[in-house]
Write an enzyme that holds these catalytic residues in place. Structure first.
Site, short mmCIF file in Angstrom:
data_model
loop_
_atom_site.label_atom_id
_atom_site.label_comp_id
_atom_site.label_asym_id
_atom_site.label_seq_id
_atom_site.Cartn_x
_atom_site.Cartn_y
_atom_site.Cartn_z
CE1 TYR A 230 4.63 22.54 -16.63
CE2 TYR A 230 5.22 24.81 -16.13
CZ TYR A 230 4.30 23.77 -16.12
OH TYR A 230 3.07 23.95 -15.60
CD GLU B 249 3.30 19.97 -20.33
OE1 GLU B 249 3.07 19.93 -21.55
OE2 GLU B 249 2.72 20.72 -19.55
CG ASP C 130 -3.64 0.55 -4.69
OD1 ASP C 130 -2.54 0.83 -4.18
OD2 ASP C 130 -4.62 1.33 -4.66
CB THR D 211 1.30 6.19 -2.17
OG1 THR D 211 1.15 5.15 -1.22
CG2 THR D 211 -0.05 6.70 -2.59
CE LYS E 57 -1.11 5.34 1.84
NZ LYS E 57 -1.34 5.61 0.43
NE ARG F 163 1.91 13.61 1.55
CZ ARG F 163 1.01 12.79 2.08
NH1 ARG F 163 -0.12 12.55 1.44
NH2 ARG F 163 1.21 12.23 3.23
N1 DSN Z 1 -5.73 7.90 2.61
C1 DSN Z 1 -4.83 6.78 2.48
C2 DSN Z 1 -4.85 5.92 3.70
O1 DSN Z 1 -4.88 6.49 4.77
O2 DSN Z 1 -4.83 4.71 3.62
C3 DSN Z 1 -5.09 6.03 1.26
O3 DSN Z 1 -5.12 6.88 0.16
#
Ligand code: DSN
Length: 413
Positions: free
Chosen positions: A51, A53, A197, A223, A226, A232
């Site tokens: 933990y 925080e 984004d 994110t 990707k 993740r």
């Molecule tokens: N669900 C993702 C995508 O496939 O683009 C975006 O959050």
């Protein structure tokens, strides 16, 4: 995995089956990728027990001396990789990073401009079923009907008329290069803040295969799983003047204890993304998309917006008389995993759609090159042409599995 096999054979089996799936199928979901073994090792480490925080050096728990080091490394590496003034690596997901960005820049009820979901935006860019559309007044923009590309004159008109507090430059299904400088120009001319984004393209930005939004936007969210090939989770980069607001929007406002196993894995991924190999990887992703788009369009499919500059292409399957849902099913039957996707000005509902979204990041992680994309393109075309013939689809599936077997699977090999 021997411990898991002993203690929970059902979950062990799920993971073994998923390994087989990720090895045999052609993973072409544009938002998916394969992380490295090093990233997986950090993700599966005992850092999950801690933990912490707060932020490095200012925690609400004792015993944070080790995770302080990994979180600081993640922050410094994120700043250096993207040339950013400040970074936060605690957001558990892209949606939460976006929520924190809105909380840092807007008051509830403020007007925000974002790409509508059916033209390639994201749920958190103002969808009515999402917190964003419920807490803020969203003004959507879309692509031009003729070019299927962003139309900056139209964007300016919408911004000028609605005077948004914030403009979002970000997409989940837009295949062309995004001119973040133009977004900044529009934001400045109407007195708006700019959020980029870059969830889909952050790996391309890190490797230099797509222009960076970092110099232009007040806050950039992404994110990490990707094109960036991390675990993740999410990260945010910001101008120094937003650092305090963003950090407190994440903790204590939205989240509790950060996931230190994931933060350490983000640090590993950022280090990997600084390498020459990753740079080459990011350019190869785009080469692979371009050759795939060319090959599919030469064989009767219509590529939305006329092509791609990124890791993804949107394909209008109605051009060959198939809706997106049927195209997705046919491809899955032959071991090719894509998702049905609305195309701009789509007449079909989101569960049917007129197209599919295809990504090349995961296959490029398996070291596939342009010549391999030509084979993949043949598999796709043959599957779509024979979408109602289960026997042919099964035989393509066998060919796909033996083709896939020739390539490494990061994290498994
Ligand atoms: N669900 C993702 C995508 O496939 O683009 C975006 O959050």
């Amino acid at each position: 995995m021997t411990h898991l096999l002993k203690s929970d054979s059902e979950i062990h089996l799920v993971i073994e089956n998923e390994k087989k799936r990720q090895r045999e199928q052609l993973v072409m979901i544009a938002s998916e990728n394969y992380t490295s073994s090093a990233v997986l090792e950090a993700t599966g480490s005992i850092l999950t027990n801690k933990y912490s925080e707060g932020y490095p050096g200012k925690r609400y728990y004792a015993g944070c001396e080790n995770v302080d080091i990994s979180e600081s490394l993640a922050i410094e590496r994120a700043k250096s990789l993207f040339n950013a003034e400040s970074a936060n690596v605690q957001a558990h997901s892209g949606s939460q990073a976006n929520m924190a960005a809105f909380f840092s820049m807007c008051q509830t009820g403020d007007t925000i401009m974002g790409m509508s979901l059916d033209h390639g935006g994201h749920l958190t860019h103002g969808s009515k079923v999402n917190f964003s559309g419920k807490l803020y007044k969203f003004v959507p923009f879309g692509v031009n009907r003729e070019t299927e590309a962003l139309d900056f004159n139209n964007l300016y008109e919408i911004a000028e008329k609605n005077k948004p507090k914030l403009i979002i430059a970000g997409f989940t299904a837009y295949p062309l290069k995004v001119d973040f400088e133009k977004f900044k120009h529009i934001a400045d001319s109407v007195g708006a803040l700019l959020l980029a984004d870059m969830a889909h393209i952050s790996g391309l930005v890190a490797g230099g295969a797509h222009p960076s939004p970092v110099a232009h936007a007040d806050i950039v969210t992404s994110t990490t799983h990707k094109t960036l090939r991390g675990p993740r989770g999410a990260l945010a980069l910001m101008k120094k003047n937003f650092e305090k607001k963003f950090n407190s929007a994440v903790f204590p406002n939205m989240q509790g204890g950060p996931m230190q196993h994931s933060i350490a894995a983000k640090a590993v991924a950022f280090k990997e993304a600084m390498s020459e190999d990753f740079k080459n990887y990011s350019f190869q992703i785009v080469k692979n998309s371009k050759i795939l788009a060319k090959s599919l369009s030469e064989n009767g499919l219509r590529i939305v917006a006329g092509g791609t500059d990124t890791h993804m292409l949107l394909v209008d399957t109605k051009a060959i008389g198939l809706n997106g849902s049927d195209a997705e099913s046919a491809l899955l039957s032959s071991g090719i995993v894509v998702n049905k996707n609305s195309i701009p000005f789509d007449d079909e509902p989101p569960m049917i759609t007129s197209g599919i979204r295809i990504g090349t990041a995961a296959l490029t992680s398996r070291n596939m090159l342009e010549k391999d994309m030509e084979i993949v393109s043949e598999f796709i075309l043959e599957s779509l042409r024979n979408h109602d013939n289960s026997k042919i689809l099964s035989s393509i599936k066998e060919k796909v599995a033996s083709f896939s077997a020739k390539f490494i699977v990061p994290g498994l090999d």
